[in-house]
Design an enzyme around this catalytic site. Structure first.
Site, PDB file in Angstrom:
ATOM      1  N   ASP A 274      41.300 -39.427 115.775  1.00 56.46           N
ATOM      2  CA  ASP A 274      40.272 -40.119 116.563  1.00 56.46           C
ATOM      3  C   ASP A 274      40.582 -40.059 118.058  1.00 56.46           C
ATOM      4  O   ASP A 274      39.685 -40.010 118.887  1.00 56.46           O
ATOM      5  CB  ASP A 274      40.168 -41.586 116.120  1.00 56.46           C
ATOM      6  CG  ASP A 274      38.955 -42.265 116.742  1.00 56.46           C
ATOM      7  OD1 ASP A 274      37.838 -42.088 116.195  1.00 56.46           O
ATOM      8  OD2 ASP A 274      39.101 -42.946 117.769  1.00 56.46           O
ATOM      9  N   GLY A 409      35.860 -42.242 119.433  1.00 57.93           N
ATOM     10  CA  GLY A 409      35.617 -40.826 119.160  1.00 57.93           C
ATOM     11  C   GLY A 409      34.394 -40.570 118.313  1.00 57.93           C
ATOM     12  O   GLY A 409      33.432 -39.936 118.745  1.00 57.93           O
TER      13      GLY A 409
END
Lengths: 494, 427
Positions: A274, A409
């Site tokens: 992420d 993300g």
């Protein structure tokens, strides 16, 4: 004469108050006019202290000026001693009293006060708050700390933490833990919670941990010179810096650099998938030198950010900050002019600011997310929870704090994907805020996320309340309910 | 409910005043800039002072809430004091820079501070010089907000008083309302008075310098705040006449304040009744609801904003509280006399402050509510006393009928909170 709108640092006597308020059993007699007592509320409101700062103000008025302000000072000094029975007194003048040249130190010397009285010379028209903290602590140490027998086992002093510091309370605990893991005990922590009597025992330690150079470097040098106590040069903020700190302390003390990394999660959080979205984010760093220097290394080496600008407001540390900036291929901004900092940030157009509460406001205005890394502080910077910056837990806390203002993300992809969605488009309020989407029609104009740029969506449609023109028949109840020391709304029309 | 237990004739007007000198826990007059610059929309307030002044303004305002506010501090530096630089040249240069960057500014106030007064920087002459330099675009005035001359709200008084000599002359019969109130409140006052047929109504300070009210022998004025003594005196010197009344806090205060003005303008009872009956009834209901937790409770006022005496009158007469001590930084009976008349004798009336001694009295009395400044509130709470921050009373709309319930609410919230919170370990 210099026009100033907002200041990063207060006057030097506020620095002295930060030392006095952090300590116990010390009292500060300040020759100052009415109004200078405003500084009390920094401690009682911002830091939520449940006691008044141990400061007696002489509160002279216009009519006293032609009369006996020196006598007023002596009376205040005597009253303060009689009432508070401190172990030691510090005496000094605020900016106005400096002009009337009563010499508080000299006056106090002529009195029969049976405890150490330490005079402070804090030139208000040349220096600022951090000079005041450093100088006051140095004068206290110089006056009170003499050679004493070392402790039989290896111990350290933690020096520098004080009142109104950025997370000092929790940093102390974190450093204690790091030292404990190496088998090093604590001799004295100062000024935080120390008494003048504690300061007399400073010489018993084997090492000084200089936690915040801007508050205690002069005292650290003094103790090295006079008491032969070496001090640490590494400030353990960030994973790399904490490793280096442990190595440095182990070398100084001749012990094993033992570490307990069982709770350090930051490296994996940074490496996990992420966090790819953090890579190359352009950040601008501004604050006090200690926090900016350490944050620069974290930003580049431990988060994968690109540092596009950095600087500090405390000129005393201009040299190391300039050197650091050079190493980053940048020119450092050394300034305490808020408008200059704002201009530099605007020009650098970063995706995130790591700064002080002042930069948080700049960020709000420019639509750039900001995380706070340094003083000057705000009521928000005194969280109830444990929230250090130093050590292993500090590294974890910093990771969380810095990514908090950013879009995550996966979230970023989803936002891009649904940007033009009929239901989740940018003009629809957030569902958890009770916003109800109006299906978008061709005629409905307005800004979309594309117009605003990648990081401005968080503020879209919700300008800070204070910028809204408020003109209802009754002042809003909610406005008052939301009133807090963190900056009250102005009910008067803007 | 309001009948005093002692001899009905005795009021606080004749009560002896406990005068104290010592450490004062109050702001200086610079603080007024925070609300004055919001009210006067084409004015800039330039404090000529030290870093402490700048820090005070920043701290008193909470944090920086305005992008580039219409106030700032010209910080005196070593060279200004050592005579190396002529402070007047420096000031002219800074003002020139400021005005070229802010063409929207029509009035500039040079605000004196403790250091500027101690070094005897003549800001009155500087203002004259700068007015000539920047006329006709900008008018430069000066007043002192220094801590050696002024306390907290007195800064507004000094500011408004500095404007009086330059107000245009008029012979018109006009009502002038004096004091910087939030617009919503000011609008209510004007609406109530207009409904009675009173007018024209002008306000000092006006939102823009071009709208400055006139003043002359036929002007009558009413103060909206109890700290405008110098302004009132300056208006009287211009021939205007003050309408004296209790201040418009609560239902009773508002009614008496309006009544005094109505009498001046010959408004008959029926008209007065028609204009005020509905909002009065609303205010009474709102106060009754909001003061439920205040009845029978005691209150102690530390000196802070100069609103203490009128607010004590409101709390004792309309909310059923008993005042233990009413402290004010200074007492101007010409202004607060009508409020003192309404408070039955009993509470200690104190003027000035010796904060440690006063705190001893608070601890001895253990009032149900202590109204105090921000430096004292948390320390008293930590000692188990309930407090109300005085400064909120200055920054919040609290005047007139529609705010009367909210005003009572400001005092009752801390008491309600105390009753609600269950934070101690239970056995």
């Amino acid at each position: 004469m210099k026009l100033t709108v907002w200041t990063y640092e207060g006057p030097p006597h506020v620095g002295a108050m930060r030392v006095a308020t952090a300590m116990k059993g010390l009292h500060y007699v300040l020759h100052a006019p009415q109004g200078d007592t405003y500084a009390d509320l920094l401690f009682t409101m911002i830091e939520r202290r449940g006691h008044r700062p141990p400061v007696s103000y002489t509160t002279f008025e216009g009519r006293d000026l032609g009369e006996d302000t020196a006598g007023l000072f002596k009376r205040t000094c005597q009253d303060a001693y009689d009432r508070f029975q401190p172990q030691a007194l510090i005496v000094g003048a605020s900016c106005t009293a400096e002009l009337i040249q009563d010499d508080p130190g000299g006056l106090a010397e002529t009195m029969d006060i049976p405890v150490p009285v330490i005079a402070l010379e804090l030139p208000s028209y040349q220096r600022k708050e951090n000079f005041g903290t450093d100088e006051t602590f140095y004068q206290l140490v110089k006056a009170l700390a003499g050679p004493v027998e070392k402790t039989p086992h290896i111990t350290a002093n933690l020096i520098g933490p004080l009142a109104l510091g950025f997370r000092h309370r929790d940093d102390i605990e974190e450093i204690k833990g790091l030292l404990y893991d190496m088998g090093i005990g604590i001799n004295v922590v100062a000024p935080f919670d120390a008494t003048p009597a504690d300061l007399t025992r400073l010489g018993a330690a084997h090492v000084n941990i200089l936690m915040y150079p801007e508050h205690a470097e002069t005292a650290a040098r003094h103790m090295e010179r006079v008491l032969g106590i070496p001090y640490t040069k590494t400030v353990p903020i960030g994973v790399g810096a904490t490793h280096d700190f442990v190595t440095e302390v182990a070398q100084i003390c001749g012990v094993e650099p033992k570490k307990d990394l069982s709770r350090l999660r930051q490296p994996w959080w940074s490496k996990s998938v992420d966090s790819t979205y953090l890579t190359g984010k352009r950040v601008f760093l501004f604050g006090d030198a200690t926090h900016v220097i350490t944050a620069a290394r974290i930003a580049r080496d431990e988060m994968g950010f690109e540092v596009v600008g950095l600087g500090c407001y405390n000129r005393e540390f201009a040299r190391p900050v300039r050197a650091l900036a050079k190493a980053f291929g940048l020119e450092a901004l050394i300034s305490d002019d808020y408008l200059e900092v704002e201009k530099a940030i605007e020009d650098a157009a970063p995706e995130m600011i790591l700064g002080t509460q002042m930069e948080r406001h700049i960020g709000k205005r420019l639509g750039i997310p900001c995380a706070v890394i340094s003083a000057p502080v705000h009521v928000q910077d005194f969280p109830a929870r444990y929230s250090p910056q130093m050590g292993w837990e500090g590294a974890n806390v910093i990771f969380d704090t810095w990514i908090h203002p950013l879009v995550m993300g996966l979230e970023e992809h989803l936002l891009a994907m649904f940007r033009e969605d009929f239901e989740f488009h940018d003009d629809a309020g957030a569902s958890h805020h009770g916003g109800h989407a109006q299906p978008r029609t061709a005629a409905a104009g307005g800004l979309t996320r594309r117009h605003l740029g990648p990081n401005q969506w968080r503020h879209r449609g919700r300008p800070p309340r204070i910028f809204l023109k408020q003109r209802s028949k009754r002042a809003s109840r909610r406005t008052r309910a939301a009133m807090s020391w963190s900056g009250w709304p102005m009910p008067r029309k803007s | 409910m309001n009948s005093p237990a002692t001899i009905p004739a005795a009021t606080c007007r004749d009560a002896p005043i406990l005068k104290e000198r010592g450490q004062r826990e109050v702001f200086c007059g610079l603080t007024g800039i925070i609300w004055l610059h919001r009210k006067m929309q084409d004015a800039f307030f330039l404090v000529v002072g030290s870093r402490t002044c700048a820090h005070l303004l920043q701290s008193a305002a909470g944090v920086m809430i305005f992008a580039e506010p219409r106030f700032g501090t010209a910080i005196l530096e070593e060279t200004d004091l050592a005579g190396l630089a002529d402070a007047n040249d420096e000031l002219d240069r800074e003002v020139g820079r400021l005005l070229s960057r802010r063409p929207d500014i029509k009035q500039l106030f040079l605000v004196g501070s403790c250091p500027s007064e101690v070094i005897k920087l003549d800001l009155a002459r500087a203002a004259e010089r700068l007015t000539q330099l920047h006329a006709p675009h900008v008018r430069v005035l000066n007043y002192s907000g220094s801590g050696i001359e002024t306390t907290f709200t007195q800064g507004e008084d000094a500011c408004l008083a500095s404007m009086v000599p330059i107000l245009p002359a008029t012979t018109a019969r006009e009502l002038l309302l004096v004091g910087a109130l939030p617009d919503v409140v000011e609008d209510q006052a004007v609406a109530l008075l207009t409904k009675m047929g009173i007018g024209p109504i002008r306000v000092l300070p006006a939102p823009r310098s071009a709208e400055a009210p006139g003043v002359g022998p036929n002007t009558v004025f009413a103060c909206l705040q109890p700290f405008l003594g110098d302004t009132a005196a300056a208006l009287e010197r211009r021939g205007a006449r003050m309408i004296s009344a209790p201040f418009p806090f609560g239902e009773e205060g508002t009614t008496l304040w309006l009544r005094a003005i109505a009498d001046e303008f010959g408004v008959d009872d029926a008209t007065f009744e028609a204009a005020t009956a509905a909002p009065r009834a609303r205010a009474r209901t709102a106060i009754a609801n909001a003061s439920e937790h205040l009845r029978g409770k005691s209150v102690f006022f530390m000196p802070d904003s100069q609103l203490e005496i009128p607010l004590a009158r409101f709390l004792t007469r309309e909310c059923g509280m008993a005042a233990i001590e009413i402290g004010q930084p200074y007492i101007h009976k010409g202004l607060v006399g009508p409020d003192l008349d309404l408070i039955p004798a009993g509470p200690t009336i104190s003027e000035g402050q010796d904060v440690d001694k006063q705190l001893d009295r608070v601890r001895a009395a253990r009032p149900d509510l202590t109204v105090c400044g921000l430096g004292l509130a948390n320390p008293l709470e930590a000692e188990g006393l309930t407090t109300k921050w005085a400064i909120e009373l200055v920054f919040t709309p609290v005047h007139f009928y529609d705010q009367a319930g909210d005003l009572a609410g400001l005092f009752s919230r801390p008491i309600r909170r105390r009753a609600l919170l269950k934070l101690e370990e239970r056995a």
